[in-house]
Design a protein around this motif. Sequence first.
Motif, PDB file in Angstrom:
ATOM      1  N   ARG A 119       0.959  -1.295  -0.102  1.00  0.00           N
ATOM      2  CA  ARG A 119       0.662  -0.213  -0.197  1.00  0.00           C
ATOM      3  C   ARG A 119       0.749   1.197   0.261  1.00  0.00           C
ATOM      4  O   ARG A 119       2.014   1.549   0.651  1.00  0.00           O
ATOM      5  CB  ARG A 119      -1.142  -0.109   1.214  1.00  0.00           C
ATOM      6  CG  ARG A 119      -2.291   1.249   1.674  1.00  0.00           C
ATOM      7  CD  ARG A 119      -2.918   0.758   2.368  1.00  0.00           C
ATOM      8  NE  ARG A 119      -2.587   1.758   3.680  1.00  0.00           N
ATOM      9  CZ  ARG A 119      -2.016   0.542   4.940  1.00  0.00           C
ATOM     10  NH1 ARG A 119      -2.205  -0.673   4.401  1.00  0.00           N
ATOM     11  NH2 ARG A 119      -1.402   0.808   5.787  1.00  0.00           N
ATOM     12  N   LEU A 120       0.425   2.105  -0.951  1.00  0.00           N
ATOM     13  CA  LEU A 120       1.083   3.099  -1.154  1.00  0.00           C
ATOM     14  C   LEU A 120       0.129   4.381   0.138  1.00  0.00           C
ATOM     15  O   LEU A 120      -0.501   5.066   0.208  1.00  0.00           O
ATOM     16  CB  LEU A 120       1.058   4.477  -2.225  1.00  0.00           C
ATOM     17  CG  LEU A 120       1.699   5.409  -2.614  1.00  0.00           C
ATOM     18  CD1 LEU A 120       3.296   5.005  -2.940  1.00  0.00           C
ATOM     19  CD2 LEU A 120       1.872   6.184  -4.259  1.00  0.00           C
ATOM     20  N   ILE A 121       1.997   4.683   0.888  1.00  0.00           N
ATOM     21  CA  ILE A 121       1.368   5.881   1.999  1.00  0.00           C
ATOM     22  C   ILE A 121       2.033   7.259   2.374  1.00  0.00           C
ATOM     23  O   ILE A 121       2.362   8.136   3.012  1.00  0.00           O
ATOM     24  CB  ILE A 121       1.893   5.182   3.428  1.00  0.00           C
ATOM     25  CG1 ILE A 121       3.340   4.552   3.298  1.00  0.00           C
ATOM     26  CG2 ILE A 121       0.789   4.097   3.740  1.00  0.00           C
ATOM     27  CD1 ILE A 121       3.978   4.613   4.686  1.00  0.00           C
ATOM     28  N   PHE A 122       2.974   7.614   1.155  1.00  0.00           N
ATOM     29  CA  PHE A 122       3.524   8.777   0.773  1.00  0.00           C
ATOM     30  C   PHE A 122       3.807   8.420  -0.798  1.00  0.00           C
ATOM     31  O   PHE A 122       4.573   8.124  -1.114  1.00  0.00           O
ATOM     32  CB  PHE A 122       4.581   9.277   1.889  1.00  0.00           C
ATOM     33  CG  PHE A 122       4.792  10.643   0.910  1.00  0.00           C
ATOM     34  CD1 PHE A 122       4.067  11.641   1.957  1.00  0.00           C
ATOM     35  CD2 PHE A 122       5.869  10.912   0.551  1.00  0.00           C
ATOM     36  CE1 PHE A 122       4.689  12.322   1.813  1.00  0.00           C
ATOM     37  CE2 PHE A 122       6.531  12.168   0.951  1.00  0.00           C
ATOM     38  CZ  PHE A 122       5.773  12.655   0.813  1.00  0.00           C
ATOM     39  N   ALA A 123       3.382   8.969  -1.247  1.00  0.00           N
ATOM     40  CA  ALA A 123       3.320   9.595  -3.171  1.00  0.00           C
ATOM     41  C   ALA A 123       4.251  10.299  -3.521  1.00  0.00           C
ATOM     42  O   ALA A 123       4.930  10.288  -4.155  1.00  0.00           O
ATOM     43  CB  ALA A 123       2.190   9.873  -3.626  1.00  0.00           C
ATOM     44  N   ASP A 124       4.994  11.277  -2.741  1.00  0.00           N
ATOM     45  CA  ASP A 124       5.675  12.590  -2.852  1.00  0.00           C
ATOM     46  C   ASP A 124       5.236  13.775  -4.559  1.00  0.00           C
ATOM     47  O   ASP A 124       5.805  13.743  -5.519  1.00  0.00           O
ATOM     48  CB  ASP A 124       7.251  12.179  -3.082  1.00  0.00           C
ATOM     49  CG  ASP A 124       7.986  13.251  -2.959  1.00  0.00           C
ATOM     50  OD1 ASP A 124       7.069  14.366  -2.015  1.00  0.00           O
ATOM     51  OD2 ASP A 124       9.326  12.817  -3.182  1.00  0.00           O
ATOM     52  N   GLU A 125       3.949  14.393  -5.033  1.00  0.00           N
ATOM     53  CA  GLU A 125       3.529  14.367  -5.440  1.00  0.00           C
ATOM     54  C   GLU A 125       3.835  15.378  -5.827  1.00  0.00           C
ATOM     55  O   GLU A 125       4.388  16.428  -6.504  1.00  0.00           O
ATOM     56  CB  GLU A 125       1.894  14.616  -5.541  1.00  0.00           C
ATOM     57  CG  GLU A 125       1.052  13.068  -5.326  1.00  0.00           C
ATOM     58  CD  GLU A 125      -0.209  13.030  -5.067  1.00  0.00           C
ATOM     59  OE1 GLU A 125      -0.794  14.151  -4.568  1.00  0.00           O
ATOM     60  OE2 GLU A 125      -0.746  12.168  -5.796  1.00  0.00           O
ATOM     61  N   ALA A 126       4.082  16.854  -4.311  1.00  0.00           N
ATOM     62  CA  ALA A 126       4.976  17.665  -4.301  1.00  0.00           C
ATOM     63  C   ALA A 126       6.433  17.882  -4.490  1.00  0.00           C
ATOM     64  O   ALA A 126       7.127  19.162  -4.094  1.00  0.00           O
ATOM     65  CB  ALA A 126       4.290  18.877  -3.626  1.00  0.00           C
TER      66      ALA A 126
END
Length: 236
Positions: free
Chosen positions: A145-152
């Motif tokens: 499960r992805l818990i941090f995508a770092d979109e910023a």
Amino acid sequence: MAVAVLALVLLTTAGCSAIALYQDQSSAATGSAAATADPTVSALEGALAEIRASEQSLSAGATQAAATIAALESTPTNAPTAAAIPAPASAETTLFGSVPIDSDRLNIIAALGFDADGQLLAATRAGEIYVLPDRDGDGVADETRLIFADEAQQLSQVAGLIARGEALILLNGPRLSLLRDRDGDGVYDGVAQLAGKLPADQSPLQASNGLVESPDGRLFSVNITTGEIMQILLRE
């Protein structure tokens, strides 16, 4: 004169008989009283013997407890015993789980760690963080499960991962960053920078690799281009 002597003899004889009789009666009374008191005395003596036995038992127990406490105090609590950590005789590799990577942009798994609940975490070099729980304890991850995508794009060049309570500390490029799950939904959404570079008289973090934590809470990393081992002290 003879009459007087005879009277004196009779009086003396009678007195002796009376004294003897009194002594006999006193002895009989004393013996009777002793015989009557024997059960009580025996009971008291038995109770006293039990009290003395209890005192001896308590004394022995206190001595044993003191010895046990002394032994525990003399044993370092952080020193593993041979029985607790046996030397392995062999090893094998099995598949636990997997994380999606993108080799074209070099987004590979860069660091592993565990969260506060003992779940395995995997961070990619691009700053994505996944959790791989094994809820049934069968040795295989139930999901990825992805818990941090770092979109910023607040993270990059992730090279180390350490859990500190509910937060995560990441070594990413020249920075040391802290991640928090601010709304408690199981996804990390807050990033704060703990440090930019190490002080000028120490090695910078740009070429660092790996992050480990000592028992006293210090963090260590290594500069792979110089061979220097860097110590990172966290401040409250």
